[in-house]
Design an enzyme around this catalytic site. Structure first.
Site, PDB file in Angstrom:
ATOM      1  N   PHE A  34      42.147  46.436 -16.584  1.00 33.14           N
ATOM      2  CA  PHE A  34      43.095  47.041 -17.524  1.00 33.14           C
ATOM      3  C   PHE A  34      42.614  48.366 -18.274  1.00 33.14           C
ATOM      4  CE2 PHE A  34      40.221  44.900 -20.353  1.00 33.14           C
ATOM      5  CZ  PHE A  34      40.076  45.292 -21.298  1.00 33.14           C
ATOM      6  N   ALA A 155      33.442  48.121 -14.677  1.00 33.65           N
ATOM      7  CA  ALA A 155      34.947  47.623 -14.353  1.00 33.65           C
ATOM      8  C   ALA A 155      35.532  47.174 -15.697  1.00 33.65           C
ATOM      9  CB  ALA A 155      35.116  46.651 -13.330  1.00 33.65           C
ATOM     10  N   LYS A 156      36.550  47.465 -15.990  1.00 37.60           N
ATOM     11  CA  LYS A 156      37.225  46.921 -17.129  1.00 37.60           C
ATOM     12  C   LYS A 156      38.134  45.668 -16.792  1.00 37.60           C
ATOM     13  CE  LYS A 156      39.031  49.098 -20.716  1.00 37.60           C
ATOM     14  NZ  LYS A 156      38.139  48.816 -21.852  1.00 37.60           N
ATOM     15  N   THR A 157      37.303  44.461 -16.718  1.00 39.72           N
ATOM     16  CA  THR A 157      38.104  43.130 -16.309  1.00 39.72           C
ATOM     17  C   THR A 157      38.250  42.477 -17.550  1.00 39.72           C
ATOM     18  OG1 THR A 157      36.085  41.959 -16.019  1.00 39.72           O
ATOM     19  CG2 THR A 157      36.677  43.541 -14.259  1.00 39.72           C
ATOM     20  N   TYR A 161      35.338  40.461 -21.103  1.00 43.92           N
ATOM     21  CA  TYR A 161      35.524  40.744 -22.480  1.00 43.92           C
ATOM     22  C   TYR A 161      35.186  39.457 -23.290  1.00 43.92           C
ATOM     23  CZ  TYR A 161      36.439  45.634 -22.355  1.00 43.92           C
ATOM     24  OH  TYR A 161      36.241  46.750 -22.177  1.00 43.92           O
TER      25      TYR A 161
END
Length: 312
Positions: A34, A155-157, A161
């Protein structure tokens, strides 16, 4: 009254109608990537200014490529869809736009191959994430930042988070505003959702990207301003925890956090214990830019004008 909208299953619909099934792969296994794009409300112009859409879409595609997720829409189509969602929602305050590419198959099984991909976009009101005006108190977390050899840190996975959430909650339950995570080598990595900048003797230091740091768009912007407008030297290298204690100033950057001064680390005062002059200048300049108030940087902003509301 505003009604948040979303782009979901190839349609722009009210956000309240955008639902995924409980068996959706991304929901069960964190197989999504995202971006967070800030929409900054300017009351004078009745306009939402979206900050650095191309850079966010470039990073979204990078994250998707790493995680074997295909995005069918072009950048032009995505930009148009983001603007449609924002315009139709008519949220007259600061907001957060989330494009999310994910494994949409409703199947069980740990993998990222032979699964369907989809993309959604939604918008929601989003005020200050941290107190950037007063400054914050942070602690170094007992949770270490994810290692790139385990989960790709750049990577914004969605799955990444959980690491951030554990660190953030630990900090807040301990009476702090935010956490700073170290990598497995003991060097400063980043906050739960922010990059970190340390100022010593007029130089800006930021952790090297190889220290499992997300390549921050806000960070890049602020460092560019520091070099271009203030003539300051910027150094990217590994930073020890104790350097935070002896810094003149420390601040965090992020789409949600903007430029947030850190006044105290691990109950040790940073500098004078007040917001430092470099941090203050950068924070004000950045805020004016993202809200469409600085003509020479308008190319970083995509305006979405909203109709002037009719007074009763």
């Amino acid at each position: 009254m505003s009604t948040p909208y979303a782009y979901f299953k190839k349609q722009v619909i009210p956000l309240s109608e955008a639902k995924i099934g409980v068996m959706t792969h991304a929901f069960n296994y964190g197989t999504g990537v995202f971006e967070g794009i800030r929409g900054n409300w300017n009351e004078e112009t009745q306009t939402i200014y979206l900050f650095k859409i191309p850079e966010h879409l470039k990073r979204l595609r990078m994250s998707a490529h790493i995680c074997r997720i295909e995005i069918a829409e072009t950048d032009e189509e995505l930009t148009s869809l983001i603007m449609q969602v924002v315009a139709r929602s008519e949220i007259r305050e600061d907001q957060y736009i989330r494009p999310l590419a994910y494994k949409s198959s409703e199947v069980l099984g740990v993998r990222v191959h032979n699964l369907e991909d989809d993309l959604l976009i939604f918008v929601a009101p989003f005020g200050p994430y941290l107190d950037s005006d007063a400054g914050i108190h942070v602690q170094t977390s007992s949770w270490r930042r994810v290692e790139d050899v385990s989960i790709p840190a750049r990577a914004k996975t969605t799955g990444n988070y959980m690491n951030s959430a554990l660190a953030k909650t630990e900090a807040m339950l301990n009476g702090f505003d935010e956490a700073i995570m170290l990598n497995n080598d003991g060097h400063i990595s980043e906050g739960s959702g922010e990059n970190i900048v340390v100022i010593r003797d007029g130089k800006l230091y930021t952790p090297a990207e190889s220290d499992n740091v997300l390549e921050g768009i806000t960070l890049e912007t602020v460092l560019d301003l520091a070099k271009r407008e203030m003539g300051l030297e910027v150094v990217s290298r590994s930073i020890d925890r104790s350097e935070l204690y002896v810094a003149d100033e420390v601040f965090m950057t992020g789409t949600a956090a903007h430029v947030t001064p850190i006044l105290e680390v691990d109950r040790r005062v940073v500098g004078t214990g007040e917001i430092g002059p470099i941090t203050k200048q950068l924070a004000q300049r950045y805020f004016n830019i993202i809200s469409g108030r600085v003509p020479e940087y308008m190319h970083w902003c995509t305006p979405v004008p909203l109709a002037v509301p009719v007074k009763a």
